[in-house]
Design an enzyme around this catalytic site. Structure first.
Site, PDB file in Angstrom:
ATOM      1  N   THR A 181      -0.658   2.075   6.853  1.00 42.52           N
ATOM      2  CA  THR A 181      -0.542   0.833   6.090  1.00 42.52           C
ATOM      3  C   THR A 181      -0.487  -0.323   7.074  1.00 42.52           C
ATOM      4  O   THR A 181       0.142  -0.221   8.124  1.00 42.52           O
ATOM      5  CB  THR A 181       0.706   0.804   5.196  1.00 42.52           C
ATOM      6  N   GLY A 182      -1.155  -1.396   6.738  1.00 46.14           N
ATOM      7  CA  GLY A 182      -1.150  -2.537   7.649  1.00 46.14           C
ATOM      8  C   GLY A 182      -2.422  -3.335   7.515  1.00 46.14           C
ATOM      9  O   GLY A 182      -3.131  -3.229   6.504  1.00 46.14           O
ATOM     10  N   TRP A 183      -2.705  -4.086   8.528  1.00 44.88           N
ATOM     11  CA  TRP A 183      -3.861  -4.982   8.503  1.00 44.88           C
ATOM     12  C   TRP A 183      -5.122  -4.125   8.690  1.00 44.88           C
ATOM     13  O   TRP A 183      -5.456  -3.725   9.808  1.00 44.88           O
ATOM     14  CB  TRP A 183      -3.700  -6.007   9.619  1.00 44.88           C
TER      15      TRP A 183
ATOM     16  N   ASP B 285      -8.854  -0.170   5.315  1.00 42.07           N
ATOM     17  CA  ASP B 285      -8.774   1.128   5.997  1.00 42.07           C
ATOM     18  C   ASP B 285      -8.362   2.267   5.065  1.00 42.07           C
ATOM     19  O   ASP B 285      -8.644   3.431   5.346  1.00 42.07           O
ATOM     20  CB  ASP B 285      -7.753   1.046   7.142  1.00 42.07           C
TER      21      ASP B 285
ATOM     22  N   THR C 182       0.857  -1.194   0.000  1.00 40.54           N
ATOM     23  CA  THR C 182       0.000   0.000   0.000  1.00 40.54           C
ATOM     24  C   THR C 182       0.886   1.236   0.000  1.00 40.54           C
ATOM     25  O   THR C 182       1.951   1.221   0.614  1.00 40.54           O
ATOM     26  CB  THR C 182      -0.861  -0.003   1.284  1.00 40.54           C
TER      27      THR C 182
HETATM   28  N1  ASP Z   1      -4.174  -1.425   4.812  1.00 39.86           N
HETATM   29  C1  ASP Z   1      -4.378  -2.106   3.573  1.00 39.86           C
HETATM   30  C2  ASP Z   1      -5.680  -2.842   3.630  1.00 39.86           C
HETATM   31  O1  ASP Z   1      -5.962  -3.475   4.631  1.00 39.86           O
HETATM   32  C3  ASP Z   1      -3.290  -3.058   3.236  1.00 39.86           C
HETATM   33  C4  ASP Z   1      -1.888  -2.566   3.462  1.00 39.86           C
HETATM   34  O2  ASP Z   1      -1.671  -1.494   3.996  1.00 39.86           O
HETATM   35  O3  ASP Z   1      -0.939  -3.252   3.077  1.00 39.86           O
HETATM   36  O4  ASP Z   1      -6.382  -2.841   2.658  1.00 39.86           O
END
Ligand code: ASP
Length: 361
Positions: A278-280, A258, A227
């Site tokens: 960025t993340g889960w 998110d 992301t």
């Molecule tokens: N936050 C992004 C999502 O959950 C994925 C990511 O940041 O890698 O869609």
């Protein structure tokens, strides 16, 4: 007669002293307010500044070839220099954020635009959002399949529609009306992302229906990094933040993360800071990460660094999530905080000092 000349001179001197006293008083108030707020970051440290991320996750040195590493570093540097140049020439933070993200979206290296990950159905569904810290105006798009640069769509939603978030076919219709660049869905195909989907599907083959979602499997959750996001402070003191993503590999049922959610993936407020996450995504939505950082500064007087640490090192992991943020505050302090093994990232201050990083150390 001579004395008469001195009268206006004396008055001027008196007025000057008074205004000096005022200045001193104001400075003292600012200083004591800063002390009360426990923030050492109340002084302008950068006239303008820019920070970007290209995703957080289990990014380990031992899994990365020297060529890959060089390619990521070069693209991060290329992107941030685009935004920095805009800011240096007096351009707006919004424009810098949009154009910087375009560079990352157009690269297959990141999970955004061209390099977006695949859904369970083998499609690419992209999310993005942008926010203007001056007006608190915001725009977002979710689940688009044909818009080449979703961050441009997010900005168009913010500026040319009465809404904040558009999704799916409606968002694409709006993009067409706005004459944004549309592409065939096949534009988003990259072999490495498709292989990642196949790996994830093979790994979940023996799972129960509930565990087949992308969200409960630790091997699957890491198939998402890439992301992209950007935050910037411009010379006029305006903050902006933007985030663009393909979401998570193997996502289904029109899942939205998110990134397009204002307050979770993106937030900007001239009174505090600009944040891109960025993340889960599921955890970042539940923790309202981006807004929470701003709120800790606003209501609790924390510095940007303290607020980011609290949310990323405590709140998100306590819930069970992982990831990171980049942020800049109204004084030009820059923060890149993450609780994963790595986060693609770069920052550049007003003097042109550049930092580029991938791993924790
Ligand atoms: N936050 C992004 C999502 O959950 C994925 C990511 O940041 O890698 O869609």
């Amino acid at each position: 007669m001579k004395n008469l000349i001195y009268v206006p001179l004396l008055m001027l001197l008196f007025l000057n002293c008074k205004s000096d006293q005022n200045t001193i008083t104001v400075e003292q108030e600012t200083t004591s307010e800063a002390a009360k707020n426990n923030t050492s970051e109340s002084k302008k440290v950068n006239e303008f500044a820019i920070v970007i991320h290209g995703g957080a996750g289990t990014i380990l040195r031992e899994n990365m070839s020297a060529e890959d590493e060089a390619a990521y570093n070069a693209k991060l540097e290329e992107a941030i220099r685009v935004g920095h140049e805009i800011l240096k020439n007096g351009g707006t933070s919004l424009y810098a954020v949009e154009k910087t993200i375009n560079v990352l979206e157009n690269s297959p290296l990141f999970n955004a635009g061209k390099g977006a990950v695949f859904t369970n159905a083998g499609t690419n569904e992209l999310d993005a959002s942008i926010m203007d810290g001056k007006t608190l105006n915001a725009g977002a798009s979710a689940g688009t399949k044909t818009v080449k640069n979703p961050i441009n769509l997010a900005r168009a939603v913010m500026e040319n529609s009465p809404h904040v978030m558009l999704s799916g076919e409606g968002a694409e219709l709006f993009a067409k009306e706005q004459e944004l660049e549309l592409v065939e869905p096949s534009y988003f195909y990259t072999e490495s992302r498709f292989k990642a989907l196949e790996r994830v599907k093979a790994a979940e083959a023996n799972k129960t229906a509930r565990d087949k979602t992308a969200f409960y499997d630790p091997t699957i959750k890491d198939s998402k990094f890439g992301t992209v996001g950007c935050v910037a402070l411009d010379k006029n003191g305006n903050l902006a933040a933007g985030t663009s993503t393909g979401g998570m590999t193997n996502k289904r049922w029109g899942r939205i993360g998110d990134a397009p959610i204002i307050g979770a993936g993106t937030y900007a407020n001239n009174a505090t800071c600009a944040v891109s996450s960025t993340g889960w995504g599921e955890y970042f939505i539940r923790a309202m990460v981006a807004h929470d950082i701003s709120a800790l500064m606003d209501y609790k007087g924390l510095s940007l660094q303290e607020a980011a640490r609290e949310v990323i090192q405590k709140k998100v992991p306590d819930l069970g999530g992982d990831g990171g943020i980049v942020a800049v505050d109204k004084n030009g302090n820059m923060v890149m905080e993450f609780n994963t093994a790595g986060m693609y990232r770069a920052s550049m201050d007003a003097s042109g000092k550049l930092t580029v990083g991938i791993y924790k150390d």
